[in-house]
Structure formats: structure tokens, C-alpha cells
Design a protein around this motif. Structure first.
Motif, PDB file in Angstrom:
ATOM      1  N   LEU A   1       0.829  -1.196   0.000  1.00  0.00           N
ATOM      2  CA  LEU A   1       0.000   0.000   0.000  1.00  0.00           C
ATOM      3  C   LEU A   1       0.870   1.254   0.000  1.00  0.00           C
ATOM      4  CD1 LEU A   1      -2.888   1.134   0.146  1.00  0.00           C
ATOM      5  CD2 LEU A   1      -2.704   1.039   2.632  1.00  0.00           C
ATOM      6  N   ASN A   2       1.923   1.232   0.782  1.00  0.00           N
ATOM      7  CA  ASN A   2       2.854   2.362   0.839  1.00  0.00           C
ATOM      8  C   ASN A   2       3.515   2.566  -0.536  1.00  0.00           C
ATOM      9  OD1 ASN A   2       4.211   4.478   2.021  1.00  0.00           O
ATOM     10  ND2 ASN A   2       5.896   3.206   2.752  1.00  0.00           N
ATOM     11  N   ARG A   3       3.903   1.471  -1.192  1.00  0.00           N
ATOM     12  CA  ARG A   3       4.510   1.568  -2.516  1.00  0.00           C
ATOM     13  C   ARG A   3       3.525   2.163  -3.511  1.00  0.00           C
ATOM     14  NH1 ARG A   3       7.681  -4.182  -3.165  1.00  0.00           N
ATOM     15  NH2 ARG A   3       9.346  -3.712  -1.706  1.00  0.00           N
ATOM     16  N   TYR A   4       2.261   1.714  -3.435  1.00  0.00           N
ATOM     17  CA  TYR A   4       1.243   2.256  -4.338  1.00  0.00           C
ATOM     18  C   TYR A   4       1.039   3.746  -4.096  1.00  0.00           C
ATOM     19  CZ  TYR A   4      -0.042  -2.459  -5.853  1.00  0.00           C
ATOM     20  OH  TYR A   4      -0.039  -3.709  -6.376  1.00  0.00           O
ATOM     21  N   ARG A   5       1.032   4.144  -2.819  1.00  0.00           N
ATOM     22  CA  ARG A   5       0.853   5.571  -2.504  1.00  0.00           C
ATOM     23  C   ARG A   5       2.027   6.395  -3.055  1.00  0.00           C
ATOM     24  NH1 ARG A   5      -0.987   4.686   3.669  1.00  0.00           N
ATOM     25  NH2 ARG A   5      -3.150   4.184   3.258  1.00  0.00           N
ATOM     26  N   VAL A   6       3.253   5.912  -2.815  1.00  0.00           N
ATOM     27  CA  VAL A   6       4.438   6.623  -3.305  1.00  0.00           C
ATOM     28  C   VAL A   6       4.418   6.658  -4.831  1.00  0.00           C
ATOM     29  CG1 VAL A   6       6.964   6.546  -3.450  1.00  0.00           C
ATOM     30  CG2 VAL A   6       5.833   6.146  -1.257  1.00  0.00           C
ATOM     31  N   GLY A   7       4.077   5.509  -5.452  1.00  0.00           N
ATOM     32  CA  GLY A   7       4.001   5.456  -6.915  1.00  0.00           C
ATOM     33  C   GLY A   7       2.948   6.402  -7.450  1.00  0.00           C
ATOM     34  N   SER A   8       1.790   6.444  -6.786  1.00  0.00           N
ATOM     35  CA  SER A   8       0.719   7.346  -7.202  1.00  0.00           C
ATOM     36  C   SER A   8       1.169   8.797  -7.060  1.00  0.00           C
ATOM     37  CB  SER A   8      -0.521   7.082  -6.357  1.00  0.00           C
ATOM     38  OG  SER A   8      -1.536   7.996  -6.657  1.00  0.00           O
ATOM     39  N   GLN A   9       1.870   9.089  -5.966  1.00  0.00           N
ATOM     40  CA  GLN A   9       2.374  10.452  -5.741  1.00  0.00           C
ATOM     41  C   GLN A   9       3.377  10.813  -6.852  1.00  0.00           C
ATOM     42  OE1 GLN A   9       4.431  10.897  -2.017  1.00  0.00           O
ATOM     43  NE2 GLN A   9       4.778  13.078  -2.290  1.00  0.00           N
ATOM     44  N   ARG A  10       4.274   9.895  -7.185  1.00  0.00           N
ATOM     45  CA  ARG A  10       5.266  10.139  -8.246  1.00  0.00           C
ATOM     46  C   ARG A  10       4.553  10.342  -9.604  1.00  0.00           C
ATOM     47  NH1 ARG A  10       9.275  11.385  -5.225  1.00  0.00           N
ATOM     48  NH2 ARG A  10      10.340   9.704  -4.155  1.00  0.00           N
ATOM     49  N   LEU A  11       3.535   9.523  -9.858  1.00  0.00           N
ATOM     50  CA  LEU A  11       2.784   9.692 -11.101  1.00  0.00           C
ATOM     51  C   LEU A  11       2.105  11.054 -11.152  1.00  0.00           C
ATOM     52  CD1 LEU A  11       1.167   6.168 -11.622  1.00  0.00           C
ATOM     53  CD2 LEU A  11       2.880   7.267 -13.059  1.00  0.00           C
ATOM     54  N   GLY A  12       1.593  11.508 -10.038  1.00  0.00           N
ATOM     55  CA  GLY A  12       0.970  12.832  -9.976  1.00  0.00           C
ATOM     56  C   GLY A  12       1.991  13.922 -10.245  1.00  0.00           C
TER      57      GLY A  12
ATOM     58  N   ILE B   1       2.169  16.497 -13.526  1.00  0.00           N
ATOM     59  CA  ILE B   1       2.296  17.954 -13.445  1.00  0.00           C
ATOM     60  C   ILE B   1       3.464  18.429 -14.317  1.00  0.00           C
ATOM     61  CG2 ILE B   1       2.882  19.867 -11.897  1.00  0.00           C
ATOM     62  CD1 ILE B   1       1.354  18.305  -9.680  1.00  0.00           C
ATOM     63  N   ILE B   2       4.590  17.730 -14.232  1.00  0.00           N
ATOM     64  CA  ILE B   2       5.773  18.113 -15.029  1.00  0.00           C
ATOM     65  C   ILE B   2       5.473  17.960 -16.517  1.00  0.00           C
ATOM     66  CG2 ILE B   2       8.159  17.466 -15.584  1.00  0.00           C
ATOM     67  CD1 ILE B   2       8.492  16.750 -12.600  1.00  0.00           C
ATOM     68  N   VAL B   3       4.830  16.842 -16.888  1.00  0.00           N
ATOM     69  CA  VAL B   3       4.507  16.605 -18.301  1.00  0.00           C
ATOM     70  C   VAL B   3       3.545  17.675 -18.807  1.00  0.00           C
ATOM     71  CG1 VAL B   3       3.308  15.033 -19.872  1.00  0.00           C
ATOM     72  CG2 VAL B   3       5.007  14.135 -18.284  1.00  0.00           C
ATOM     73  N   ASP B   4       2.541  18.029 -17.999  1.00  0.00           N
ATOM     74  CA  ASP B   4       1.598  19.075 -18.409  1.00  0.00           C
ATOM     75  C   ASP B   4       2.325  20.403 -18.610  1.00  0.00           C
ATOM     76  OD1 ASP B   4      -0.510  17.297 -18.373  1.00  0.00           O
ATOM     77  OD2 ASP B   4      -1.204  17.868 -16.360  1.00  0.00           O
ATOM     78  N   LYS B   5       3.254  20.708 -17.706  1.00  0.00           N
ATOM     79  CA  LYS B   5       4.030  21.949 -17.837  1.00  0.00           C
ATOM     80  C   LYS B   5       4.867  21.914 -19.116  1.00  0.00           C
ATOM     81  CE  LYS B   5       7.386  24.863 -15.604  1.00  0.00           C
ATOM     82  NZ  LYS B   5       8.685  24.799 -15.020  1.00  0.00           N
ATOM     83  N   LEU B   6       5.492  20.766 -19.387  1.00  0.00           N
ATOM     84  CA  LEU B   6       6.306  20.637 -20.595  1.00  0.00           C
ATOM     85  C   LEU B   6       5.447  20.749 -21.858  1.00  0.00           C
ATOM     86  CD1 LEU B   6       8.801  17.811 -19.566  1.00  0.00           C
ATOM     87  CD2 LEU B   6       9.297  20.240 -19.875  1.00  0.00           C
ATOM     88  N   LYS B   7       4.235  20.209 -21.813  1.00  0.00           N
ATOM     89  CA  LYS B   7       3.326  20.341 -22.957  1.00  0.00           C
ATOM     90  C   LYS B   7       2.995  21.804 -23.218  1.00  0.00           C
ATOM     91  CE  LYS B   7       0.910  15.894 -22.811  1.00  0.00           C
ATOM     92  NZ  LYS B   7      -0.370  15.221 -22.546  1.00  0.00           N
ATOM     93  N   VAL B   8       2.729  22.551 -22.122  1.00  0.00           N
ATOM     94  CA  VAL B   8       2.435  23.976 -22.267  1.00  0.00           C
ATOM     95  C   VAL B   8       3.648  24.703 -22.845  1.00  0.00           C
ATOM     96  CG1 VAL B   8       1.972  26.095 -20.976  1.00  0.00           C
ATOM     97  CG2 VAL B   8       0.671  24.022 -20.462  1.00  0.00           C
ATOM     98  N   ASP B   9       4.834  24.384 -22.323  1.00  0.00           N
ATOM     99  CA  ASP B   9       6.053  25.020 -22.841  1.00  0.00           C
ATOM    100  C   ASP B   9       6.269  24.673 -24.313  1.00  0.00           C
ATOM    101  OD1 ASP B   9       6.502  26.085 -20.359  1.00  0.00           O
ATOM    102  OD2 ASP B   9       8.079  24.649 -19.783  1.00  0.00           O
TER     103      ASP B   9
END
Length: 140
Positions: A21-32, A36-44
Motif C-alpha cells: 500500500l505504501n509503494r502504491y501511494r508513493v508510486g501514485s504520488q510520483r505519477l501525480g 504535473i511536469i509533463v503538463d508543464k512541458l506540454k504547455v512550454d
């Protein structure tokens, strides 16, 4: 003893589930964060798209100009090669003429120096003697 074994097994499985569960939470946080980074790069990238397109156009124009200049440079290089060959031929001809002239000069200089030496040895009496001839010999 069975309850103890069950409790240990339950504890191990709960720890295993908590870890997953902890791994899934950390993985989900990393995916989030990654989203955000990918969305920013798309805008750029969207913002930079006109600049990139202009750069492509400028590059295409520059490539055409470079190709034209390269063709002109090749023509000039060919012309220079022809001129260089002609200059080399002219230099060879001039060197041959120089060698021939130097050879003739080397042959004539001893006679010239002998004539100068003979002229230096003449005096007024010798000149008067030649003037006295009505018909001088051929050597005079």
C-alpha cells in the motif's frame, strides 16, 4: 499455538500489505508529480511551437543559401584550379627562359670581362694607330 501461528501470519500479511500500500501511494504520488511536469512541458512545447517552426523555416532558407554559396565556391575553386595550373605552366616556362638566359649569360660573361680588360689596357697611342689606317683590317 495455532492462534499464535495465525496471529504471526496475519501480522506478516498485514506488514506485506502495508508495504504494498505504501509503494502504491508513493508510486501514485510520483505519477501525480510526473503528470504535473509533463503538463508543464506540454504547455512550454505549445508555447515554443511557433519559435520552432520559424527556426525550421530559417534553417531551410539557410540551407538553400549555403547550397547556392557552396555551388559558387565549387565553381570558383575550379576556376582557381585552372588559374593555378596556368600560373604553374607560366612559372615553368619563365624558369626555363631564366635557365636559358643564365646559361647564355654564363657563356658571354668571360668574353665580356676579357673585352673590358682589353679596353682598359688601351691607351691613346693605340687609338691613334687605328685612326692612321686608311683601311683597317677586319678584326679592328
Amino acid at each position: 499455538e495455532l492462534i499464535k501461528l495465525f496471529t504471526e501470519l496475519l501480522t506478516a500479511k498485514m506488514n506485506e500489505l502495508n508495504t504494498k500500500l505504501n509503494r502504491y501511494r508513493v508510486g501514485s504520488q510520483r505519477l501525480g508529480e510526473t503528470k504535473i511536469i509533463v503538463d508543464k512541458l506540454k504547455v512550454d512545447l505549445t508555447r515554443m511551437q511557433p519559435v520552432i517552426e520559424q527556426g525550421k523555416k530559417d534553417t531551410a532558407i539557410l540551407i538553400v543559401e549555403v547550397d547556392k554559396e557552396e555551388a559558387i565556391a565549387k565553381e570558383k575553386a575550379a576556376a582557381c584550379a585552372i588559374d593555378e595550373k596556368e600560373a604553374g605552366d607560366a612559372a615553368a616556362a619563365a624558369d626555363a627562359i631564366h635557365t636559358e638566359c643564365q646559361k647564355e649569360l654564363d657563356e658571354a660573361l668571360p668574353e665580356f670581362h676579357a673585352a673590358i680588360k682589353s679596353l682598359d689596357s688601351l691607351d691613346k697611342k693605340d687609338i691613334q694607330e687605328v685612326k692612321s689606317f686608311a683601311k683597317p683590317p677586319k678584326l679592328v
